[in-house]
Scaffold this motif. Structure first.
Motif, PDB file in Angstrom:
ATOM      1  N   MET A   1      -3.131   2.932   0.821  1.00 29.53           N
ATOM      2  CA  MET A   1      -3.780   1.936  -0.288  1.00 29.53           C
ATOM      3  C   MET A   1      -4.463   2.899  -1.426  1.00 29.53           C
ATOM      4  O   MET A   1      -5.107   4.112  -0.979  1.00 29.53           O
ATOM      5  N   ALA A   2      -4.418   2.947  -2.615  1.00 30.67           N
ATOM      6  CA  ALA A   2      -4.857   3.667  -3.655  1.00 30.67           C
ATOM      7  C   ALA A   2      -6.516   3.326  -3.907  1.00 30.67           C
ATOM      8  O   ALA A   2      -6.761   2.205  -3.547  1.00 30.67           O
ATOM      9  N   VAL A   3      -7.107   4.272  -4.250  1.00 29.32           N
ATOM     10  CA  VAL A   3      -8.674   4.031  -4.365  1.00 29.32           C
ATOM     11  C   VAL A   3      -8.687   3.926  -5.655  1.00 29.32           C
ATOM     12  O   VAL A   3      -8.507   4.663  -6.677  1.00 29.32           O
ATOM     13  N   GLY A   4      -9.783   2.993  -6.118  1.00 32.87           N
ATOM     14  CA  GLY A   4     -10.150   2.627  -7.509  1.00 32.87           C
ATOM     15  C   GLY A   4     -10.951   3.656  -8.189  1.00 32.87           C
ATOM     16  O   GLY A   4     -11.503   4.542  -7.234  1.00 32.87           O
ATOM     17  N   LYS A   5     -11.317   3.622  -9.372  1.00 34.62           N
ATOM     18  CA  LYS A   5     -12.261   4.641 -10.038  1.00 34.62           C
ATOM     19  C   LYS A   5     -13.580   4.572  -9.440  1.00 34.62           C
ATOM     20  O   LYS A   5     -14.427   5.520  -9.594  1.00 34.62           O
ATOM     21  N   ASP A   6     -14.137   3.384  -8.985  1.00 33.74           N
ATOM     22  CA  ASP A   6     -15.270   2.983  -8.555  1.00 33.74           C
ATOM     23  C   ASP A   6     -15.546   3.607  -6.974  1.00 33.74           C
ATOM     24  O   ASP A   6     -16.582   3.443  -6.271  1.00 33.74           O
ATOM     25  N   GLY A   7     -14.311   4.118  -6.416  1.00 31.81           N
ATOM     26  CA  GLY A   7     -14.225   4.292  -4.892  1.00 31.81           C
ATOM     27  C   GLY A   7     -14.103   3.215  -4.150  1.00 31.81           C
ATOM     28  O   GLY A   7     -13.949   3.505  -2.794  1.00 31.81           O
ATOM     29  N   SER A   8     -13.678   2.077  -4.568  1.00 32.88           N
ATOM     30  CA  SER A   8     -13.401   1.062  -3.566  1.00 32.88           C
ATOM     31  C   SER A   8     -11.938   0.970  -3.465  1.00 32.88           C
ATOM     32  O   SER A   8     -11.259   1.426  -4.231  1.00 32.88           O
ATOM     33  N   VAL A   9     -11.564   0.349  -2.374  1.00 33.30           N
ATOM     34  CA  VAL A   9     -10.429   0.117  -1.976  1.00 33.30           C
ATOM     35  C   VAL A   9     -10.333  -1.368  -1.198  1.00 33.30           C
ATOM     36  O   VAL A   9     -11.030  -1.574  -0.325  1.00 33.30           O
ATOM     37  N   TYR A  10      -9.290  -2.143  -1.431  1.00 25.34           N
ATOM     38  CA  TYR A  10      -9.233  -3.391  -0.974  1.00 25.34           C
ATOM     39  C   TYR A  10      -8.007  -3.602  -0.272  1.00 25.34           C
ATOM     40  O   TYR A  10      -6.702  -3.221  -0.776  1.00 25.34           O
ATOM     41  N   ILE A  11      -7.843  -3.671   0.934  1.00 28.31           N
ATOM     42  CA  ILE A  11      -6.857  -4.098   1.785  1.00 28.31           C
ATOM     43  C   ILE A  11      -6.423  -5.607   2.272  1.00 28.31           C
ATOM     44  O   ILE A  11      -7.446  -6.119   2.882  1.00 28.31           O
ATOM     45  N   THR A  12      -5.595  -6.045   1.893  1.00 31.34           N
ATOM     46  CA  THR A  12      -5.182  -7.492   2.112  1.00 31.34           C
ATOM     47  C   THR A  12      -4.196  -7.701   3.092  1.00 31.34           C
ATOM     48  O   THR A  12      -3.195  -6.694   3.285  1.00 31.34           O
ATOM     49  N   GLN A  13      -4.029  -8.783   3.498  1.00 31.98           N
ATOM     50  CA  GLN A  13      -2.953  -9.461   4.397  1.00 31.98           C
ATOM     51  C   GLN A  13      -2.732  -8.729   5.609  1.00 31.98           C
ATOM     52  O   GLN A  13      -1.529  -8.281   6.019  1.00 31.98           O
ATOM     53  N   LEU A  14      -3.939  -8.265   6.281  1.00 31.56           N
ATOM     54  CA  LEU A  14      -3.838  -7.669   7.575  1.00 31.56           C
ATOM     55  C   LEU A  14      -3.955  -8.775   8.681  1.00 31.56           C
ATOM     56  O   LEU A  14      -4.506  -9.936   8.421  1.00 31.56           O
ATOM     57  N   PRO A  15      -3.332  -8.372   9.820  1.00 26.56           N
ATOM     58  CA  PRO A  15      -3.291  -9.591  10.810  1.00 26.56           C
ATOM     59  C   PRO A  15      -4.756  -9.691  11.443  1.00 26.56           C
ATOM     60  O   PRO A  15      -5.315  -8.644  11.391  1.00 26.56           O
ATOM     61  N   PRO A  16      -4.933 -10.770  12.211  1.00 23.67           N
ATOM     62  CA  PRO A  16      -6.332 -10.723  12.865  1.00 23.67           C
ATOM     63  C   PRO A  16      -6.104 -10.043  14.248  1.00 23.67           C
ATOM     64  O   PRO A  16      -5.550 -10.453  15.032  1.00 23.67           O
ATOM     65  N   LYS A  17      -6.746  -8.790  14.147  1.00 28.02           N
ATOM     66  CA  LYS A  17      -6.662  -7.971  15.300  1.00 28.02           C
ATOM     67  C   LYS A  17      -7.545  -6.650  15.325  1.00 28.02           C
ATOM     68  O   LYS A  17      -8.224  -6.721  14.250  1.00 28.02           O
ATOM     69  N   LYS A  18      -7.412  -5.719  15.931  1.00 28.06           N
ATOM     70  CA  LYS A  18      -8.194  -4.676  15.930  1.00 28.06           C
ATOM     71  C   LYS A  18      -7.354  -3.495  15.026  1.00 28.06           C
ATOM     72  O   LYS A  18      -6.147  -3.245  15.312  1.00 28.06           O
ATOM     73  N   VAL A  19      -8.053  -3.000  13.914  1.00 23.94           N
ATOM     74  CA  VAL A  19      -7.076  -1.910  13.340  1.00 23.94           C
ATOM     75  C   VAL A  19      -8.019  -0.525  13.149  1.00 23.94           C
ATOM     76  O   VAL A  19      -8.996  -0.661  13.334  1.00 23.94           O
ATOM     77  N   ASP A  20      -7.155   0.388  12.895  1.00 25.82           N
ATOM     78  CA  ASP A  20      -7.655   1.746  12.611  1.00 25.82           C
ATOM     79  C   ASP A  20      -7.403   2.182  11.070  1.00 25.82           C
ATOM     80  O   ASP A  20      -6.213   1.903  10.785  1.00 25.82           O
ATOM     81  N   ILE A  21      -8.503   2.870  10.592  1.00 26.73           N
ATOM     82  CA  ILE A  21      -8.284   3.349   9.500  1.00 26.73           C
ATOM     83  C   ILE A  21      -8.408   4.654   9.327  1.00 26.73           C
ATOM     84  O   ILE A  21      -9.284   5.453   9.645  1.00 26.73           O
ATOM     85  N   CYS A  22      -7.607   5.311   8.573  1.00 26.25           N
ATOM     86  CA  CYS A  22      -7.040   6.781   8.401  1.00 26.25           C
ATOM     87  C   CYS A  22      -6.680   7.144   7.266  1.00 26.25           C
ATOM     88  O   CYS A  22      -6.022   6.439   6.617  1.00 26.25           O
ATOM     89  N   LEU A  23      -7.009   8.437   6.774  1.00 27.39           N
ATOM     90  CA  LEU A  23      -6.284   8.977   5.696  1.00 27.39           C
ATOM     91  C   LEU A  23      -4.680   9.042   5.780  1.00 27.39           C
ATOM     92  O   LEU A  23      -4.381   9.447   6.848  1.00 27.39           O
ATOM     93  N   GLU A  24      -4.072   8.940   4.631  1.00 26.07           N
ATOM     94  CA  GLU A  24      -2.696   9.186   4.966  1.00 26.07           C
ATOM     95  C   GLU A  24      -2.341  10.438   5.318  1.00 26.07           C
ATOM     96  O   GLU A  24      -2.944  11.359   4.815  1.00 26.07           O
ATOM     97  N   PRO A  25      -1.214  10.928   6.065  1.00 29.88           N
ATOM     98  CA  PRO A  25      -1.008  12.363   6.490  1.00 29.88           C
ATOM     99  C   PRO A  25      -0.877  13.095   5.227  1.00 29.88           C
ATOM    100  O   PRO A  25      -0.409  12.758   4.127  1.00 29.88           O
ATOM    101  N   SER A  26      -1.381  14.314   5.258  1.00 31.77           N
ATOM    102  CA  SER A  26      -1.372  15.291   4.030  1.00 31.77           C
ATOM    103  C   SER A  26      -0.510  16.434   3.880  1.00 31.77           C
ATOM    104  O   SER A  26      -0.437  17.063   3.055  1.00 31.77           O
ATOM    105  N   TYR A  27       0.730  15.997   4.490  1.00 34.20           N
ATOM    106  CA  TYR A  27       1.877  16.920   4.741  1.00 34.20           C
ATOM    107  C   TYR A  27       2.432  16.861   3.401  1.00 34.20           C
ATOM    108  O   TYR A  27       2.905  15.881   2.808  1.00 34.20           O
ATOM    109  N   ASN A  28       2.829  18.013   2.639  1.00 31.07           N
ATOM    110  CA  ASN A  28       3.574  18.173   1.575  1.00 31.07           C
ATOM    111  C   ASN A  28       4.330  19.228   1.443  1.00 31.07           C
ATOM    112  O   ASN A  28       3.819  20.538   1.539  1.00 31.07           O
TER     113      ASN A  28
END
Length: 368
Positions: A1-28
């Motif tokens: 998910m992209a981060v807005g200019k104010d530093g906020s990010v909104y993640i929608t449509q997640l199923p009701p359960k436990k989730v983990d939040i990490c940065l996307e892999p940095s490989y390039n």
């Protein structure tokens, strides 16, 4: 998910359960410069139906790891080595970070401080990829503190030890066929190969409207969830009789997460006589997968020449409020045919999933 200019990010449509939040892999592959900041993983965030969870995620400087990969025998630097990195920003069970060595065999990665594991996964040289099995990987474990710069990491690899990765079915299929290659016409005895893996060639997703699928299911099993939903996959025909029907359920109750599937294995349209197959999370891609399940299938157009042999399918379920499902499959005809270069092993698979194995063909001497 992209981060807005104010530093906020909104993640929608997640199923009701436990989730983990990490940065996307940095490989390039083309960028060997590490990030300036990292994010500690936030694990086990509990989500419930209709709720909104607000989290404060803090980027930290972390620790900087620099090092080199060398050939153990020659002492020369190893270029284009791909390293995988597990750290508290990408802990065990999540997709790791990756970095690649530069023209000097050097690498750099920014990680969340704590226990860090770095290992050489593969090496790309002259379009040939050498892949290290887990027990062959050269690896190192480090305990790093916030702000630390560790610049003397050395990893040694034995270049002749790992086997080269076998060509994938895509690579074999995409090889150009010699202009003078000919299959000699004739009748050949091919046998049914239920274990021929077609996952890389046949992709079958459920795209039909849910309301339409519900009209095709004669009877449903005893469902626990009020959010159970159906799916239909084309496996051996263009009409409704070529569909494999399924129903996803939440065994722990509504809102607890889909974790099982009923599959119309006998193809009679009645799911009430089928058992539930559990779905397990694949830690690599975070999809839910079933084991391989045997289902009845047909080969050829309807009529007296139509064969009836089982195939195996693996059901996959993606994340989201309206998750997307698909299947992998196994099964095809195999044998040998005469050509102008001699006898050739071949496999004929139903690549367009219409039940007709004569409208397309794949000659592949490496898949079985």
């Amino acid at each position: 998910m992209a981060v807005g200019k104010d530093g906020s990010v909104y993640i929608t449509q997640l199923p009701p359960k436990k989730v983990d939040i990490c940065l996307e892999p940095s490989y390039n592959r083309n960028n060997t410069e590490p990030r300036a900041w990292v994010l500690p993983a936030v694990m086990g965030v509990e989500l419930s139906v209709g709720s909104t969870k607000k989290l404060e995620l803090e980027l930290v400087p972390g620790a900087l790891v620099k090092g080199k990969v060398i050939d153990k025998d020659s002492g020369k630097p190893v270029v284009s080595a791909r390293l995988k990195i597990q750290h508290p920003g990408k802990p065990e069970g999540t997709y790791p970070d990756f970095v690649q060595t530069d023209a000097n065999g050097e690498f750099a990665a920014r990680v969340v401080n704590g226990r860090v594991n770095i290992s050489v996964e593969s090496i790309l040289q002259e379009n040939t990829k050498k892949v290290f099995q887990p027990d062959q990987e050269s690896s190192i474990k480090l305990d790093l503190s916030e702000g630390e710069i560790k610049s003397d990491v050395m990893l040694q690899v034995v270049m002749n030890e790992p086997e080269q990765r076998k060509e994938s079915q895509w690579q074999v299929q995409n090889k150009p066929i010699p202009a003078d290659f000919e299959v000699i016409p004739g009748s050949y005895d091919l046998t049914w190969g239920p274990d021929i893996d077609c996952s890389r060639v046949i992709y079958t997703g459920s795209r039909m409207n849910i309301d339409v699928i519900n009209t095709l299911i004669k009877k449903t099993p005893d469902l626990v969830s009020s959010n159970a939903f159906p799916a239909a996959y084309q496996i051996d025909g263009n009409g409704n009789d070529g569909l494999l029907l399924a129903m996803f359920d939440e065994s722990q109750g509504t809102g607890k997460g889909w974790d099982r599937v009923y599959l119309d294995c006998n193809r009679n349209g009645d799911l009430s006589d089928e058992k539930a197959y559990p779905l397990a999370r694949d830690k690599q891609n975070n999809w839910l997968n079933s084991d391989w399940i045997t289902v009845q299938a047909f080969q050829g157009q309807s009529g007296s020449d139509r064969a009836q042999n089982p195939i195996a399918v693996q059901v996959q379920l993606g994340n989201g409020a309206k998750p997307y499902s698909s299947i992998n499959r196994k099964g095809g005809w195999k044998g040998t045919v005469d050509t102008n270069i001699g006898r050739v092993e071949c496999a004929t698979i139903d690549s367009n999933a219409n039940g007709d194995y004569s409208d397309r063909y794949v000659i592949d001497g490496t898949s079985f």
